[in-house]
Design a protein around this motif. Sequence first.
Motif, PDB file in Angstrom:
ATOM      1  N   UNK A 155       0.850  -1.197   0.000  1.00  0.00           N
ATOM      2  CA  UNK A 155       0.000   0.000   0.000  1.00  0.00           C
ATOM      3  C   UNK A 155       0.879   1.238   0.000  1.00  0.00           C
ATOM      4  N   UNK A 156       1.930   1.226   0.840  1.00  0.00           N
ATOM      5  CA  UNK A 156       2.852   2.359   0.894  1.00  0.00           C
ATOM      6  C   UNK A 156       3.480   2.656  -0.453  1.00  0.00           C
ATOM      7  N   UNK A 157       3.902   1.610  -1.154  1.00  0.00           N
ATOM      8  CA  UNK A 157       4.492   1.798  -2.482  1.00  0.00           C
ATOM      9  C   UNK A 157       3.466   2.374  -3.460  1.00  0.00           C
ATOM     10  N   UNK A 158       2.230   1.952  -3.301  1.00  0.00           N
ATOM     11  CA  UNK A 158       1.159   2.409  -4.187  1.00  0.00           C
ATOM     12  C   UNK A 158       0.794   3.876  -3.958  1.00  0.00           C
ATOM     13  N   UNK A 159       0.865   4.321  -2.698  1.00  0.00           N
ATOM     14  CA  UNK A 159       0.405   5.681  -2.369  1.00  0.00           C
ATOM     15  C   UNK A 159       1.539   6.634  -2.006  1.00  0.00           C
ATOM     16  N   UNK A 160       2.761   6.129  -1.980  1.00  0.00           N
ATOM     17  CA  UNK A 160       3.900   7.001  -1.704  1.00  0.00           C
ATOM     18  C   UNK A 160       4.129   7.303  -0.235  1.00  0.00           C
ATOM     19  N   UNK A 161       3.853   6.325   0.641  1.00  0.00           N
ATOM     20  CA  UNK A 161       4.056   6.491   2.082  1.00  0.00           C
ATOM     21  C   UNK A 161       4.861   5.324   2.627  1.00  0.00           C
ATOM     22  N   UNK A 162       5.470   5.526   3.774  1.00  0.00           N
ATOM     23  CA  UNK A 162       6.178   4.441   4.458  1.00  0.00           C
ATOM     24  C   UNK A 162       5.160   3.447   5.007  1.00  0.00           C
ATOM     25  N   UNK A 163       5.547   2.186   5.097  1.00  0.00           N
ATOM     26  CA  UNK A 163       4.657   1.135   5.592  1.00  0.00           C
ATOM     27  C   UNK A 163       4.165   1.446   7.005  1.00  0.00           C
ATOM     28  N   UNK A 164       5.034   1.980   7.842  1.00  0.00           N
ATOM     29  CA  UNK A 164       4.624   2.312   9.222  1.00  0.00           C
ATOM     30  C   UNK A 164       3.571   3.415   9.231  1.00  0.00           C
ATOM     31  N   UNK A 165       3.693   4.367   8.321  1.00  0.00           N
ATOM     32  CA  UNK A 165       2.688   5.435   8.218  1.00  0.00           C
ATOM     33  C   UNK A 165       1.358   4.867   7.746  1.00  0.00           C
ATOM     34  N   UNK A 166       1.413   3.959   6.781  1.00  0.00           N
ATOM     35  CA  UNK A 166       0.187   3.305   6.288  1.00  0.00           C
ATOM     36  C   UNK A 166      -0.493   2.560   7.428  1.00  0.00           C
ATOM     37  N   UNK A 167       0.275   1.785   8.199  1.00  0.00           N
ATOM     38  CA  UNK A 167      -0.299   1.025   9.318  1.00  0.00           C
ATOM     39  C   UNK A 167      -0.956   1.963  10.323  1.00  0.00           C
TER      40      UNK A 167
END
Length: 158
Positions: A27-39
């Motif tokens: 999701x992070x790669x898809x939206x341009x955010x870090x995985x921790x931010x997505x979580x």
Amino acid sequence: MVDLDRDDLAILHVLQDDARNATTEEIGAEVGLAASTVASRINDLEDRGVVTGYRPAIDYEKAGFEQRTLLVGTITDEDDEAAIVGDVSEVENVVSVRRLLADETDLHVELLTDTQQRVEEATDELHELGVEIVRTNVIVEERTRPFDQFGKKYTTDG
């Protein structure tokens, strides 16, 4: 209404497409955010009641529930209109209830059963709750798709 920013909308867009298989990294790669931010944002969306659950898509016919029926009715007990959706949703085999802003046929109830007899029993139960069924339809085909306006333009494929 909850205030959502472009990142929240982009995350919702990806989640509704395939939440089960989408990792926070993907999701992070898809939206341009870090995985921790997505979580963190997903947890926040859940806490604020925007994301209310994750449900599988089930082929009910293959699971043995071949009778999908749409009951269209009218709420006859005007004193109890506010509670009717909750009461109807508790009837066995009811999988969906929609209350419409309409004078008549203001309630749509979807049943999922394995027999016509159960449809008739559920119809009787709905009548006891104050719903007059005016039309019964067998659902033979249905297509659904994710709402495509949740931040599609904010993802890498938008």
